[in-house]
Motif scaffolding. Structure first.
Motif, short mmCIF file in Angstrom:
data_model
loop_
_atom_site.label_atom_id
_atom_site.label_comp_id
_atom_site.label_asym_id
_atom_site.label_seq_id
_atom_site.Cartn_x
_atom_site.Cartn_y
_atom_site.Cartn_z
N HIS A 199 -1.68 68.24 59.24
CA HIS A 199 -1.82 68.03 60.69
C HIS A 199 -2.56 69.23 61.27
CE1 HIS A 199 -1.18 66.10 64.46
NE2 HIS A 199 -0.32 65.21 63.98
N ALA A 200 -2.80 69.20 62.57
CA ALA A 200 -3.67 70.20 63.16
C ALA A 200 -3.03 71.59 63.25
CB ALA A 200 -4.12 69.74 64.55
N HIS A 201 -1.82 71.64 63.82
CA HIS A 201 -1.22 72.94 64.18
C HIS A 201 0.12 73.13 63.47
CE1 HIS A 201 -3.47 71.31 67.78
NE2 HIS A 201 -4.22 72.32 67.36
N PRO A 202 0.53 74.41 63.29
CA PRO A 202 1.87 74.63 62.76
C PRO A 202 2.88 73.99 63.72
CG PRO A 202 0.64 76.71 62.94
CD PRO A 202 -0.17 75.67 63.64
N ASP A 203 3.80 73.28 63.24
CA ASP A 203 4.91 72.58 63.92
C ASP A 203 4.64 71.09 64.20
OD1 ASP A 203 3.72 72.34 66.50
OD2 ASP A 203 5.11 73.72 67.46
N ASP A 204 3.39 70.62 64.13
CA ASP A 204 3.11 69.18 64.33
C ASP A 204 3.80 68.36 63.23
OD1 ASP A 204 1.45 69.26 66.63
OD2 ASP A 204 -0.29 69.77 65.41
N VAL A 205 3.68 68.82 61.99
CA VAL A 205 4.30 68.10 60.86
C VAL A 205 5.82 68.06 61.02
CG1 VAL A 205 4.82 68.28 58.38
CG2 VAL A 205 2.46 68.44 59.18
N ASP A 250 -7.88 68.45 68.59
CA ASP A 250 -7.70 68.91 67.20
C ASP A 250 -6.96 67.85 66.38
OD1 ASP A 250 -8.90 71.33 67.80
OD2 ASP A 250 -7.02 72.47 67.91
N HIS A 251 -6.02 67.14 66.99
CA HIS A 251 -5.28 66.10 66.26
C HIS A 251 -6.24 64.99 65.84
CE1 HIS A 251 -0.98 67.07 67.94
NE2 HIS A 251 -1.71 68.17 67.76
N GLU A 252 -7.08 64.54 66.77
CA GLU A 252 -8.00 63.43 66.46
C GLU A 252 -9.04 63.86 65.43
OE1 GLU A 252 -9.41 62.05 70.27
OE2 GLU A 252 -7.55 60.92 70.62
ZN LIG Z 1 -0.77 69.95 67.53
#
Ligand SMILES: [Zn+2]
Length: 255
Positions: free
Chosen positions: A7-13, A113-115
């Motif tokens: 995933h894009a950023h730390p903590d999204d997962v 960033d997610h897309e």
């Molecule tokens: Zn994110």
């Protein structure tokens, strides 16, 4: 099986999939969690490099709770783009990790960033199995033998940018791993201050719990995480993730 969750950023997962990854880890599968960026933008009081160093450490701590590996692809916040060089970098990452199963961001989500992550990982799954596609690194890993199975996570809040609902194909019952998911998200301690300021989220753990309960409610369970199987040609269409999870994967009939 080797499972790669990007995933894009730390903590999204952690927010969207940690309970399911914990279930897969318990049954002996090898898990790698990748964030595209080290979350360098996620602070109003520290500079980007200091923030990135803290957040890489937090993400690695979180992954270690389930015995997973953490990798940062070292893009930068708000600068993940679906470009030629980015696709080659993500392809090399896939070839090195050699996953059977890849899980990534929703193609439609609130954050650019997610897309971009979703598009890059989806296309890299294809590119990684094309031997003539070079990644332009000095010691490249060999191409994958086939396109890995690909699954998409929920968008944040389960909606698109205009507020329309995006529903999962199936919901994973994470009742037995919810506390592990909570500990993994709690490892991202530096984010509390930032989420309060930028996202008006008072308590990320409570927000995550509310969301996980709402996903569970879709199929009549307490805590759930939603997934969609990527249906594009010529990606594998056998239900690998559902099979690995057995009765914990509950089909959701979309409205
Ligand atoms: Zn994110």
């Amino acid at each position: 099986m080797r499972v790669l969750c990007v995933h894009a950023h730390p903590d999204d997962v952690e927010f969207l999939a940690a309970g399911t990854l914990a279930l897969l880890a318990q049954t002996g599968h090898s898990i790698t969690i990748v964030s595209m960026t080290p979350g360098d933008g996620g602070s109003a009081s520290r500079g980007p490099e200091e923030t990135a160093a803290i957040r890489r450490k937090e993400a690695a701590e979180s992954a270690s709770i389930i015995g997973a590996e953490y990798v940062c692809a070292e893009f930068r916040d708000l600068a993940v783009f679906n470009s030629d060089s980015s696709r080659r970098r993500v392809t090399e990452l896939l070839r090195r990790s050699r996953p059977d199963l890849v899980i990534t961001a929703s193609p439609i989500d609130y954050h650019c960033d997610h897309e971009a992550t979703s598009a890059l990982v989806t296309d890299a799954c294809f590119a990684a199995s094309v031997p003539n596609y070079a990644t332009s690194v000095s010691d490249p890993a060999p191409a994958l033998p086939a396109i890995p199975h690909l699954y998409l996570l929920d968008s944040i809040g389960g909606i698109d940018r205009l507020g329309a609902s995006i529903e999962p194909d199936f919901v994973v019952d994470i009742g037995s791993t919810f506390e592990t998911k909570r500990s993994m998200l709690a490892a991202h301690a530096s984010q509390r201050e930032w989420l309060k300021q930028q996202h008006q989220i008072q308590d990320p753990l409570e927000t995550m719990e509310r969301w996980t309960r709402a996903r569970g409610e879709l199929v009549g369970i307490e805590f759930g995480e939603g997934f969609r199987r990527y249906g594009g040609h010529p990606y594998p269409q056998t239900p690998l993730l559902e099979e690995l999870l057995g009765t914990k994967a509950i089909a959701h009939s979309k409205r």
